[in-house]
Structure formats: C-alpha cells, structure tokens
Design a protein around this motif. Structure first.
Motif, PDB file in Angstrom:
ATOM      1  N   LEU A  85       0.829  -1.215   0.000  1.00 15.22           N
ATOM      2  CA  LEU A  85       0.000   0.000   0.000  1.00 15.22           C
ATOM      3  C   LEU A  85       0.861   1.263   0.000  1.00 15.22           C
ATOM      4  CD1 LEU A  85      -2.845  -1.011   2.477  1.00 15.22           C
ATOM      5  CD2 LEU A  85      -3.076  -0.576   0.023  1.00 15.22           C
ATOM      6  N   ILE A  86       1.936   1.234   0.769  1.00 14.08           N
ATOM      7  CA  ILE A  86       2.852   2.385   0.796  1.00 14.08           C
ATOM      8  C   ILE A  86       3.462   2.589  -0.587  1.00 14.08           C
ATOM      9  CG2 ILE A  86       5.067   3.204   1.706  1.00 14.08           C
ATOM     10  CD1 ILE A  86       4.273   1.831   4.379  1.00 14.08           C
ATOM     11  N   LEU A  91       3.671   5.285  -5.910  1.00 14.09           N
ATOM     12  CA  LEU A  91       3.533   5.226  -7.368  1.00 14.09           C
ATOM     13  C   LEU A  91       2.389   6.098  -7.860  1.00 14.09           C
ATOM     14  CD1 LEU A  91       4.146   1.413  -7.972  1.00 14.09           C
ATOM     15  CD2 LEU A  91       5.707   3.313  -8.480  1.00 14.09           C
ATOM     16  N   PHE A  92       1.299   6.135  -7.097  1.00 13.39           N
ATOM     17  CA  PHE A  92       0.163   6.978  -7.464  1.00 13.39           C
ATOM     18  C   PHE A  92       0.564   8.448  -7.471  1.00 13.39           C
ATOM     19  CE2 PHE A  92      -3.690   9.375  -6.251  1.00 13.39           C
ATOM     20  CZ  PHE A  92      -4.474   9.081  -7.353  1.00 13.39           C
ATOM     21  N   GLU A  93       1.317   8.879  -6.481  1.00 15.05           N
ATOM     22  CA  GLU A  93       1.782  10.267  -6.429  1.00 15.05           C
ATOM     23  C   GLU A  93       2.708  10.567  -7.604  1.00 15.05           C
ATOM     24  OE1 GLU A  93       0.804  12.864  -4.527  1.00 15.05           O
ATOM     25  OE2 GLU A  93      -0.696  11.431  -3.815  1.00 15.05           O
ATOM     26  N   GLN A  94       3.589   9.621  -7.948  1.00 15.65           N
ATOM     27  CA  GLN A  94       4.467   9.821  -9.100  1.00 15.65           C
ATOM     28  C   GLN A  94       3.660   9.921 -10.392  1.00 15.65           C
ATOM     29  OE1 GLN A  94       7.195   6.498  -8.800  1.00 15.65           O
ATOM     30  NE2 GLN A  94       8.791   7.814  -7.967  1.00 15.65           N
ATOM     31  N   ALA A  95       2.621   9.088 -10.507  1.00 19.26           N
ATOM     32  CA  ALA A  95       1.778   9.126 -11.711  1.00 19.26           C
ATOM     33  C   ALA A  95       1.054  10.466 -11.809  1.00 19.26           C
ATOM     34  CB  ALA A  95       0.771   7.974 -11.688  1.00 19.26           C
ATOM     35  N   ALA A 100       0.452  15.628 -14.533  1.00 20.92           N
ATOM     36  CA  ALA A 100       0.450  17.089 -14.470  1.00 20.92           C
ATOM     37  C   ALA A 100       1.520  17.671 -15.397  1.00 20.92           C
ATOM     38  CB  ALA A 100       0.678  17.555 -13.034  1.00 20.92           C
ATOM     39  N   ALA A 101       2.697  17.052 -15.438  1.00 23.79           N
ATOM     40  CA  ALA A 101       3.760  17.542 -16.319  1.00 23.79           C
ATOM     41  C   ALA A 101       3.364  17.387 -17.785  1.00 23.79           C
ATOM     42  CB  ALA A 101       5.061  16.793 -16.039  1.00 23.79           C
ATOM     43  N   GLU A 102       2.749  16.253 -18.114  1.00 25.05           N
ATOM     44  CA  GLU A 102       2.300  16.052 -19.496  1.00 25.05           C
ATOM     45  C   GLU A 102       1.218  17.058 -19.865  1.00 25.05           C
ATOM     46  OE1 GLU A 102       1.087  11.960 -19.609  1.00 25.05           O
ATOM     47  OE2 GLU A 102       3.149  11.225 -19.775  1.00 25.05           O
ATOM     48  N   GLU A 103       0.338  17.355 -18.940  1.00 27.46           N
ATOM     49  CA  GLU A 103      -0.735  18.316 -19.203  1.00 27.46           C
ATOM     50  C   GLU A 103      -0.168  19.722 -19.401  1.00 27.46           C
ATOM     51  OE1 GLU A 103      -4.401  19.210 -20.309  1.00 27.46           O
ATOM     52  OE2 GLU A 103      -3.691  17.199 -19.858  1.00 27.46           O
ATOM     53  N   ARG A 104       0.838  20.085 -18.596  1.00 25.09           N
ATOM     54  CA  ARG A 104       1.484  21.395 -18.777  1.00 25.09           C
ATOM     55  C   ARG A 104       2.150  21.477 -20.147  1.00 25.09           C
ATOM     56  NH1 ARG A 104       2.727  20.681 -13.341  1.00 25.09           N
ATOM     57  NH2 ARG A 104       4.766  19.825 -13.828  1.00 25.09           N
ATOM     58  N   SER A 105       2.793  20.390 -20.547  1.00 26.39           N
ATOM     59  CA  SER A 105       3.443  20.357 -21.852  1.00 26.39           C
ATOM     60  C   SER A 105       2.411  20.478 -22.970  1.00 26.39           C
ATOM     61  CB  SER A 105       4.233  19.062 -21.994  1.00 26.39           C
ATOM     62  OG  SER A 105       4.811  18.971 -23.252  1.00 26.39           O
ATOM     63  N   HIS A 106       1.302  19.761 -22.831  1.00 29.16           N
ATOM     64  CA  HIS A 106       0.215  19.839 -23.819  1.00 29.16           C
ATOM     65  C   HIS A 106      -0.329  21.266 -23.902  1.00 29.16           C
ATOM     66  CE1 HIS A 106      -3.529  18.995 -25.929  1.00 29.16           C
ATOM     67  NE2 HIS A 106      -4.182  19.545 -24.919  1.00 29.16           N
ATOM     68  N   LEU A 107      -0.550  21.877 -22.741  1.00 31.72           N
ATOM     69  CA  LEU A 107      -1.072  23.239 -22.711  1.00 31.72           C
ATOM     70  C   LEU A 107      -0.087  24.213 -23.363  1.00 31.72           C
ATOM     71  CD1 LEU A 107      -3.242  25.237 -21.815  1.00 31.72           C
ATOM     72  CD2 LEU A 107      -2.083  25.364 -19.608  1.00 31.72           C
ATOM     73  N   ALA A 108       1.197  24.035 -23.100  1.00 29.89           N
ATOM     74  CA  ALA A 108       2.208  24.919 -23.708  1.00 29.89           C
ATOM     75  C   ALA A 108       2.196  24.787 -25.230  1.00 29.89           C
ATOM     76  CB  ALA A 108       3.594  24.584 -23.158  1.00 29.89           C
ATOM     77  N   ARG A 109       2.080  23.543 -25.726  1.00 31.58           N
ATOM     78  CA  ARG A 109       2.017  23.349 -27.187  1.00 31.58           C
ATOM     79  C   ARG A 109       0.765  24.000 -27.763  1.00 31.58           C
ATOM     80  NH1 ARG A 109       3.477  18.177 -25.770  1.00 31.58           N
ATOM     81  NH2 ARG A 109       1.348  17.439 -26.072  1.00 31.58           N
ATOM     82  N   GLU A 110      -0.366  23.798 -27.098  1.00 27.36           N
ATOM     83  CA  GLU A 110      -1.625  24.381 -27.573  1.00 27.36           C
ATOM     84  C   GLU A 110      -1.557  25.907 -27.587  1.00 27.36           C
ATOM     85  OE1 GLU A 110      -4.458  22.959 -28.798  1.00 27.36           O
ATOM     86  OE2 GLU A 110      -3.347  21.068 -28.774  1.00 27.36           O
ATOM     87  N   LEU A 111      -0.989  26.480 -26.528  1.00 28.93           N
ATOM     88  CA  LEU A 111      -0.859  27.940 -26.482  1.00 28.93           C
ATOM     89  C   LEU A 111       0.030  28.432 -27.619  1.00 28.93           C
ATOM     90  CD1 LEU A 111      -0.506  28.631 -22.657  1.00 28.93           C
ATOM     91  CD2 LEU A 111      -2.296  29.517 -24.165  1.00 28.93           C
ATOM     92  N   HIS A 112       1.113  27.724 -27.860  1.00 32.45           N
ATOM     93  CA  HIS A 112       2.013  28.133 -28.939  1.00 32.45           C
ATOM     94  C   HIS A 112       1.342  27.986 -30.297  1.00 32.45           C
ATOM     95  CE1 HIS A 112       5.076  27.477 -32.053  1.00 32.45           C
ATOM     96  NE2 HIS A 112       5.680  28.479 -31.443  1.00 32.45           N
TER      97      HIS A 112
END
Length: 188
Positions: A85-86, A91-95, A100-112
């Motif tokens: 469980l620990i 792993l859940f926190e890492q996921a 979140a990092a992938e979403e930020r990258s997606h948002l940056a591409r969309e904004l550009h």
C-alpha cells in the motif's frame, strides 16, 4: 537506547522487545511506550523487494506474552500488504506528477500553436494597418480591421477552450445540461 539499536535491520525479521528493553528506550517513542505500561512489543518489517520501508508494531499488554505462529503469519501478511500500500501510494503520487507535467506540456504546445500565433498575426496586421493608415489607404485599413477582429475573436475562443480544459470535468460536478451550457458559453 533507541529502537534502531535493538533491531537487526539487516535481518529484517520479527523483533520482540521485553518490558526491560521498552523501559530502556529513549526519546519520544521510548517515553510513549513507557507511559503506556506495555509488557512487550513486537515489530515486523514492512519489506518491499528487499527494502525495509518501516515496521509494523504490535503492543503486548500481558506480561510474558509471546507471539504464536498464527499471529506471526498474520503479522507477516499484514506487513506485506501495508508495504505494498505504501508503494502503491508512492507510485500513485508519481503518476499524478507525471500526468500534471504532461498536461502542462500539452497546454504549452496548444498555447504556442493557437494563441501565440494568433497574437503574432494580430501584431503584424496592426503594423500593416498603421502603415496603410499613414498612407491614407482606407480600403486596406478596413480589410485589415476585419482580419484583426476575426483573429482576436479566434484567439479569445482558443484561450477560452484551453481554460475550459484546465477546469475539472463539469459533467461529474454539474450534470449533462449544465456541462453543455458551460461548454457553449466557453466557445461563444
């Protein structure tokens, strides 16, 4: 003494502590155990793939109490489950961080790809309109103003859609009708 000094961390096996050993412990844990009037304590390692994450403690209140083989098996099973469980929580926190990092990258591409390019086009049309105005070319000014209006509206719509994507899903929170209305409002 400390609990670490009483444990054989390398062996990572069940550790039983007597009343005398508990009474000799120092620090906040030792004080807590002494005040609780325990007669003994058992610690089982929380092990995951040869790594000890911590220990599961069982407080023994009866003097001379030992751990039966059935209790030892149960503690072993619980320690494996708790360690897993620990690990799962880690792993859940890492996921979540990766998503979140992938979403930020997606948002940056969309904004550009949409808003930044639209703003650059607006800047170019503004410069061209100013030059046309200085040269008294009103037909070019009117045409460019039309383009500027269209570009600014498109940039606003794109920005609203990107902002809408950042919000939590309205469907789960407000229902289908409210979600559709919210989406229409964002697009309009």
């Amino acid at each position: 003494e400390s609990i670490q000094s009483l444990l054989n961390l390398e062996a990572g096996e069940l550790a039983l502590f007597s009343k005398d050993q508990i009474d000799s412990l120092e620090g906040p844990i030792g004080l807590h155990l002494q005040v609780s009037r325990l007669q003994g304590m058992a610690l089982v390692p929380l092990r995951l793939r040869e790594q000890i994450l911590g220990f599961l403690g069982l407080e023994l209140e009866a003097a001379g109490r030992t751990i039966t083989s059935e209790e030892l098996n149960l503690l072993s099973i619980l320690s494996i489950d708790i360690a897993q469980l620990i690990e799962d929580a880690h792993l859940f926190e890492q996921a979540k961080l990766l998503i979140a990092a992938e979403e930020r990258s997606h948002l940056a591409r969309e904004l550009h790809d949409s808003v930044a390019q639209a703003l650059y086009s607006i800047s170019l049309f503004t410069d061209a309109t100013q030059m046309a105005l200085e040269n008294d070319r009103m037909e070019v000014v009117k045409k460019n103003l039309g383009e500027l209006i269209a570009l600014s509206r498109q940039a606003t719509a794109d920005m609203r859609l990107l902002i809408f994507e950042l919000r939590p899903p309205a469907l789960e929170q407000a229902g289908l009708v409210a979600s559709l209305q919210s989406r229409l409002d964002a697009v309009e």
